[in-house]
Design a protein around this motif. Sequence first.
Motif, short mmCIF file in Angstrom:
data_model
loop_
_atom_site.label_atom_id
_atom_site.label_comp_id
_atom_site.label_asym_id
_atom_site.label_seq_id
_atom_site.Cartn_x
_atom_site.Cartn_y
_atom_site.Cartn_z
N ALA A 105 1.11 -1.44 -0.01
CA ALA A 105 -0.30 -0.38 0.14
C ALA A 105 0.86 1.23 0.49
CB ALA A 105 -0.70 0.51 0.98
N LEU A 106 0.61 2.32 -0.74
CA LEU A 106 1.04 3.38 -0.60
C LEU A 106 1.14 4.41 0.63
CD1 LEU A 106 0.82 4.46 -3.85
CD2 LEU A 106 2.24 2.88 -3.21
N ALA A 107 0.41 4.37 1.73
CA ALA A 107 -0.02 4.58 2.52
C ALA A 107 -0.46 3.71 3.84
CB ALA A 107 -1.11 5.86 2.62
N ALA A 111 -1.10 -4.60 8.69
CA ALA A 111 -1.31 -3.55 9.90
C ALA A 111 -1.38 -2.27 8.76
CB ALA A 111 -0.40 -3.80 10.61
N ALA A 112 -0.92 -2.42 7.80
CA ALA A 112 -0.83 -1.53 6.79
C ALA A 112 -1.61 -0.91 6.22
CB ALA A 112 0.58 -1.00 5.70
N LYS A 113 -2.71 -1.67 5.91
CA LYS A 113 -4.27 -1.51 4.85
C LYS A 113 -5.44 -1.09 5.79
CE LYS A 113 -1.57 -3.85 1.02
NZ LYS A 113 -1.14 -4.85 0.48
N PRO A 114 -6.45 -1.23 5.22
CA PRO A 114 -6.42 -0.01 3.72
C PRO A 114 -6.20 1.46 4.05
CG PRO A 114 -8.43 -0.62 5.43
CD PRO A 114 -7.62 -0.77 5.81
N ALA A 115 -5.05 2.07 2.91
CA ALA A 115 -5.35 3.32 3.07
C ALA A 115 -5.85 4.33 3.61
CB ALA A 115 -4.58 3.69 2.08
N ALA A 133 -9.21 10.03 -10.97
CA ALA A 133 -8.07 11.11 -10.88
C ALA A 133 -7.41 10.80 -10.26
CB ALA A 133 -7.83 11.77 -12.64
N THR A 134 -7.90 10.83 -9.24
CA THR A 134 -6.96 10.58 -7.58
C THR A 134 -7.19 9.49 -7.02
OG1 THR A 134 -9.18 11.15 -6.01
CG2 THR A 134 -8.45 13.37 -7.18
N LEU A 135 -7.72 8.47 -7.54
CA LEU A 135 -7.40 7.41 -7.46
C LEU A 135 -6.33 6.24 -8.07
CD1 LEU A 135 -8.96 6.13 -4.92
CD2 LEU A 135 -10.53 4.90 -6.43
N GLU A 136 -6.04 5.55 -7.13
CA GLU A 136 -3.78 4.52 -7.71
C GLU A 136 -4.75 3.39 -6.87
OE1 GLU A 136 -0.93 6.30 -7.31
OE2 GLU A 136 -0.87 6.82 -5.39
N GLY A 137 -3.96 2.64 -7.83
CA GLY A 137 -4.23 0.98 -7.63
C GLY A 137 -5.15 0.49 -8.04
N VAL A 138 -6.26 1.25 -8.23
CA VAL A 138 -7.37 0.03 -9.07
C VAL A 138 -6.86 -1.07 -10.28
CG1 VAL A 138 -9.52 0.84 -10.33
CG2 VAL A 138 -8.92 1.96 -8.50
N LYS A 139 -6.97 -2.19 -10.42
CA LYS A 139 -6.88 -2.76 -11.37
C LYS A 139 -8.44 -3.42 -11.75
CE LYS A 139 -1.88 -4.09 -9.51
NZ LYS A 139 -1.39 -5.10 -9.14
N SER A 153 -5.83 3.94 -3.06
CA SER A 153 -5.37 4.49 -1.92
C SER A 153 -5.28 6.46 -3.04
CB SER A 153 -3.61 4.58 -1.41
OG SER A 153 -2.90 5.12 -2.96
N ARG A 154 -5.40 7.01 -1.88
CA ARG A 154 -5.09 8.84 -2.71
C ARG A 154 -3.63 8.52 -3.75
NH1 ARG A 154 -10.27 9.80 -3.62
NH2 ARG A 154 -10.95 9.48 -1.27
N LYS A 155 -4.03 9.77 -4.08
CA LYS A 155 -2.87 9.74 -5.29
C LYS A 155 -2.10 10.76 -4.69
CE LYS A 155 -3.21 8.47 -9.40
NZ LYS A 155 -3.60 9.29 -11.26
N LYS A 156 -1.55 11.43 -4.04
CA LYS A 156 -1.30 12.28 -3.29
C LYS A 156 0.32 13.44 -3.64
CE LYS A 156 -0.88 10.48 1.07
NZ LYS A 156 -1.90 8.84 0.21
#
Length: 568
Positions: A22-24, A225-229, A544-550, A565-568
């Motif tokens: 995860a990115l966050a 423990a790091a997910k979900p964002a 456009a603000t969302l990433e990680g979608v497959k 996650s949300r793009k930073k």
Amino acid sequence: MHKARILLAASVAAIALSGTPALAERGTDGELKIIFWQAISTMNPYLSGGTKEVYGASMVIEPLARYDETGNLVPMLAAEIPTVENGGVSADLKSITWKLKPDLKWSDGTPVTADDAIFTWKYCTAPDGGCAQAAYYEGVSNVEAIDASTIKVSFSEPKPYPYSAFVGAQSPIIQAAQFKDCLGAKAPECTSANFGPIGTGPFVVKEFKPNDVVSFEANPNYRDAAKPAFATAIIKGGGDAASAARAVLETGEFDYAWNMQVEPEVLAQMMAAGKGKIEVAFGTQVERIDVNPYAVDASLGDKRSTKEAGPHPALSDPAVRKALSLAIDRDIINEAGYGDNGKPTCNILPAPDIYVSTNVDWCLKQDLDAANKLLDDAGWVKGSDGIREKNGVKLSFLYQTSTNSVRQATQALVKDMWAQIGVASELRNISANVFFGGDPASPDTFQKFYADVQMYTNNFDGTDPEKYMAGWMCDKIPSPASGWQGENIVRYCNPEYDALVKELGKTGKLEERAEIAKKLNDMLSNDVAQIPLIHRGQPSAVSATLEGVKMNAWDSELWNVADWSRKK
């Protein structure tokens, strides 16, 4: 090479480990906002055949394994995918043994054990339970615990493709402690459990409002423990496909909108705003028209649309069914409603390529002359009103579907096409929340099928069609006894078909399985149990603000929501 090795080498290609970092950190990206224009009516996919329920529940309850965006099988609650090579599938193909990941917990903090899988099997196979996913447990003779974290699934006969029970979003594991008093006829009565299942997924249900909105919060006991964002999430239901698309692509109010069954030119205009895009994946979705073989007159009461009602006075005639299919111009329907997101088809089983039949392509091109001749030869004569009749029975049908602009446009086109062969249609549309909701008390569900013909889309998890094709077996027909649940919505019943499904279950080589699957497809299309229209892509709107979608056409589209996650 041993027959098991031949099969499993072919059918479990490129089995991979799941998970993307995860990115966050958990909960740092605020709220994830999802919109389903078909609102969710239950969070228990075993009590609904609707895709919306399966997808919504996939955020909370999980299977042992599921399919990734490429169609490969990946472990979820399981530590690995069992094969003959690693000893997880027995050499005689009569059992598969799954090992749970260590220290798995339900969202209430209690351990996940093999007993939960045993209970899930008993829950879906309980008499009078009306399990909507019973085909996933076809041929399972026993589920047992080797130890607390080891599950053995045994089959009544060798099962060359053993990945059915507890695999995919339609066959998740539910908690035995929560559902213990919900077996059989009591299943629909367990409102608290059905609306808020305790799960192992990245989110837990915070509040559920049927046919409106589901509110989630991050699962504090999720295995990573790091997910979900995202700290919270919602799935808002209702409205229509166009307004859902607009909420992502134009206003930016939502992050993700599922099932954009919207005219192509409308979507293009929306995307010009630059706030999102349409992601498309082609899998096994087919827009089709069910043809009811049973009488549906309201005077029949509870016998309506069941075997006890007797055969349909017109649609039991094969000539009528085939004429209805031949009269349809699928190219026009595709151009008007789908564009590049669809293509005309005569197949119920449209993918993967190895399973695609070309033996039923007789329906691809409209042939009004042939349709009219079929009806003439069968003795259906046009009256003064232009509608054909025979022995006092008119070819006049109630044609229902869910409320959607593309579907209503398709209905209007088909009505005109059928009028050209002397068939009248009364068009009806029902809110998607109700139509796909599975409420046994409602007269308007697609399971009850209180109409002559009805239209919708269906598909299946994964790339192997065995459990999907089993859904047309005689014992899968919805009825009052099953709480109107069952995969065989169209009420097709053919002993030869049933026997061929069982043969498929015993066949190992991929090429031989493909030939049997094609024969099953051809039976459905040539008997015109259903009228396939369009092989649909799965288009969804992504911010456009969302990433990680497959995008995934082989499982739940929300299959990897833990990685969003949300793009930073």
